[in-house]
Design an enzyme around this catalytic site. Structure first.
Site, PDB file in Angstrom:
ATOM      1  N   VAL A  61       0.869  -1.138   0.090  1.00 12.72           N
ATOM      2  CA  VAL A  61       0.108  -0.059  -0.062  1.00 12.72           C
ATOM      3  C   VAL A  61       1.014   1.135  -0.027  1.00 12.72           C
ATOM      4  CG1 VAL A  61      -1.970   1.316   1.208  1.00 12.72           C
ATOM      5  CG2 VAL A  61      -1.854  -1.215   1.139  1.00 12.72           C
ATOM      6  N   HIS A 118      10.133   5.574  -3.068  1.00 11.95           N
ATOM      7  CA  HIS A 118       8.344   5.420  -2.885  1.00 11.95           C
ATOM      8  C   HIS A 118       8.177   4.677  -1.780  1.00 11.95           C
ATOM      9  CE1 HIS A 118       4.786   6.159  -5.725  1.00 11.95           C
ATOM     10  NE2 HIS A 118       4.542   5.939  -4.226  1.00 11.95           N
ATOM     11  N   MET A 119       7.854   5.321  -0.562  1.00 11.46           N
ATOM     12  CA  MET A 119       7.582   4.567   0.537  1.00 11.46           C
ATOM     13  C   MET A 119       6.090   3.788   0.459  1.00 11.46           C
ATOM     14  SD  MET A 119       5.309   6.448   3.101  1.00 11.46           S
ATOM     15  CE  MET A 119       4.616   5.164   3.295  1.00 11.46           C
ATOM     16  N   HIS A 120       6.135   2.548   0.803  1.00  5.95           N
ATOM     17  CA  HIS A 120       5.255   1.501   0.916  1.00  5.95           C
ATOM     18  C   HIS A 120       4.869   0.656   2.117  1.00  5.95           C
ATOM     19  CE1 HIS A 120       8.671  -0.385  -0.927  1.00  5.95           C
ATOM     20  NE2 HIS A 120       8.124  -1.191  -0.511  1.00  5.95           N
ATOM     21  N   PHE A 121       3.641   0.376   2.457  1.00  7.55           N
ATOM     22  CA  PHE A 121       3.412  -0.447   3.746  1.00  7.55           C
ATOM     23  C   PHE A 121       3.331  -1.950   3.021  1.00  7.55           C
ATOM     24  CE2 PHE A 121       2.169   3.122   5.834  1.00  7.55           C
ATOM     25  CZ  PHE A 121       2.211   2.903   7.179  1.00  7.55           C
TER      26      PHE A 121
END
Ligand SMILES: [Zn+2]
Length: 161
Positions: A61, A118-121
């Site tokens: 996400v 690009h940060m993401h969980f």
């Protein structure tokens, strides 16, 4: 500590740095969403399956914006991303009946971020005994079809959001 044995991760590690473009930036072409394993593109948040999963149903996400860290997000973006983490967990619970989840954020390469720009969980569903399960099926590499199938199943739920 239990480590899930995932030999296809090697492909990911070896291909790292050779990627063309950012997998988390949705772009304007929605016709590639299935190929890219994208489940949801909202105004602020994108959800996709991890092509190199630690477990079946491993979701990613991310904010739509190409940003490296949580602190770069607006409050609205932060809230939207977290709400999508919650909704994703709800959908995984409904469809895959896991016993638990690992939910996390790797910030910076040293912390294990493959795509640190690009940060993401990560959302990884867990089942009792899944480490054994993974060991058994790992070498056979049945995972890609598994992913497509899971993608189709989950997509019907994300389409309703
Ligand atoms: Zn990006």
């Amino acid at each position: 500590m239990n480590v899930i044995w995932a030999p296809w991760r090697m492909e990911y590690i070896l291909s790292e740095g050779k990627g063309e473009g950012c997998i988390f930036c949705p772009g304007d072409d929605r016709t590639q969403d299935e190929e890219r394993l994208i489940l949801y593109v909202g105004s602020l948040t994108i959800v996709m399956m991890n092509r190199f999963p630690y477990n079946n149903g491993h979701l990613l996400v991310a904010p739509i914006q190409h940003l490296p860290g949580l602190e770069k997000l607006s409050h609205e973006e932060t809230l939207d991303v977290l709400l999508m983490v919650r909704r994703s967990i709800d959908i995984l619970k409904k469809t895959m009946n896991p016993d638990g989840f690992n939910v996390g954020l790797n910030l910076g390469r040293v912390a294990g971020a493959g795509m640190e720009e690009h940060m993401h969980f990560h959302i990884v569903p867990r089942w009792n005994g899944d480490t054994n399960y993974m060991t058994v099926i790992g070498e056979v590499r049945v995972i890609p079809e598994h992913i497509r199938e899971t993608h189709r199943k989950l997509r019907t739920y994300f389409d309703k959001l």
